[in-house]
Design an enzyme around this catalytic site. Structure first.
Site, PDB file in Angstrom:
ATOM      1  N   GLY A  45       0.789  -1.121  -0.074  1.00 47.01           N
ATOM      2  CA  GLY A  45       0.114   0.058  -0.093  1.00 47.01           C
ATOM      3  C   GLY A  45       1.108   1.303   0.543  1.00 47.01           C
ATOM      4  O   GLY A  45       0.369   1.921  -0.472  1.00 47.01           O
ATOM      5  N   CYS A  46       2.234   1.368   0.603  1.00 45.08           N
ATOM      6  CA  CYS A  46       2.797   3.132   0.796  1.00 45.08           C
ATOM      7  C   CYS A  46       3.433   2.874  -0.612  1.00 45.08           C
ATOM      8  O   CYS A  46       3.905   3.782  -0.666  1.00 45.08           O
ATOM      9  CB  CYS A  46       3.531   2.240   1.905  1.00 45.08           C
ATOM     10  SG  CYS A  46       2.463   2.252   3.649  1.00 45.08           S
ATOM     11  N   THR A  47       4.026   1.461  -1.412  1.00 39.65           N
ATOM     12  CA  THR A  47       4.784   1.497  -2.246  1.00 39.65           C
ATOM     13  C   THR A  47       3.899   2.593  -3.428  1.00 39.65           C
ATOM     14  O   THR A  47       3.711   3.512  -4.684  1.00 39.65           O
ATOM     15  CB  THR A  47       4.876   0.315  -3.011  1.00 39.65           C
ATOM     16  OG1 THR A  47       6.454   0.413  -2.136  1.00 39.65           O
ATOM     17  CG2 THR A  47       5.888   0.236  -4.069  1.00 39.65           C
ATOM     18  N   ALA A  50       3.210   5.670  -2.519  1.00 38.60           N
ATOM     19  CA  ALA A  50       4.476   7.006  -3.090  1.00 38.60           C
ATOM     20  C   ALA A  50       4.561   6.740  -3.991  1.00 38.60           C
ATOM     21  O   ALA A  50       5.246   7.930  -4.734  1.00 38.60           O
ATOM     22  CB  ALA A  50       5.397   6.672  -2.344  1.00 38.60           C
TER      23      ALA A  50
END
Length: 155
Positions: A45-47, A50
């Site tokens: 999710g964070c990838t 970003a």
């Protein structure tokens, strides 16, 4: 846990970036800043989030916004994240969670039906005078950047 509201002064901070260089919010005075908090570098999710910011950075920059990402990851992990995914905006390390807590981006949240303590995925738009324009809590990783761009009139 207190949450920031539009009009509140944005808490100032100085944090190390992926290269260990100190970055201060005060250095961006006069410029609008999109400050987002995410749980952990190199997770799916964070990838996604970003990379969405990376892919739209030109639009944000053209309209006078700087983008800063903050997590509790070490500068070394942030450097690997930046290099692996070609991230082109500063990633800042808040290991002791002081800045997370100042923004209300750490505290109780729901995770698979359980109440836990953790990073609350949040995004703040800060004006050139250092005041919060928008405070968005519990945002979703996928689709968040597109929604933010639409709300800011950039899409």
């Amino acid at each position: 846990m207190s949450r920031l509201q539009p009009g509140d002064p944005a808490p100032d901070f100085t944090l190390p970036d992926a290269d260990g260089e100190e970055v201060s919010l005060a250095a961006f005075r006069g410029k609008r800043v999109i400050l987002y908090f995410y749980p952990a570098a190199m997770t799916p999710g964070c990838t996604k989030q970003a990379c969405d910011f990376r892919d739209n950075l030109g639009v944000f920059t053209e309209k006078g916004y700087a983008v800063l990402g903050i997590s509790k990851d070490t500068p070394e992990r942030l450097r690997r994240f930046r290099e692996r995914d070609g991230l082109t905006f500063p990633l800042l390390s808040d290991r002791d969670l002081v800045v997370h807590k100042a923004y209300g981006a750490y505290g109780e949240k729901q995770n698979y039906g359980r109440t836990v303590q953790g990073v609350i995925r949040s995004t703040f738009v800060i004006d050139g005078d250092g005041r919060v324009e928008r405070a968005l809590y519990n945002v979703k990783a996928t689709g968040h950047v597109a929604r933010l761009m639409k709300e800011l009139g950039l899409a």
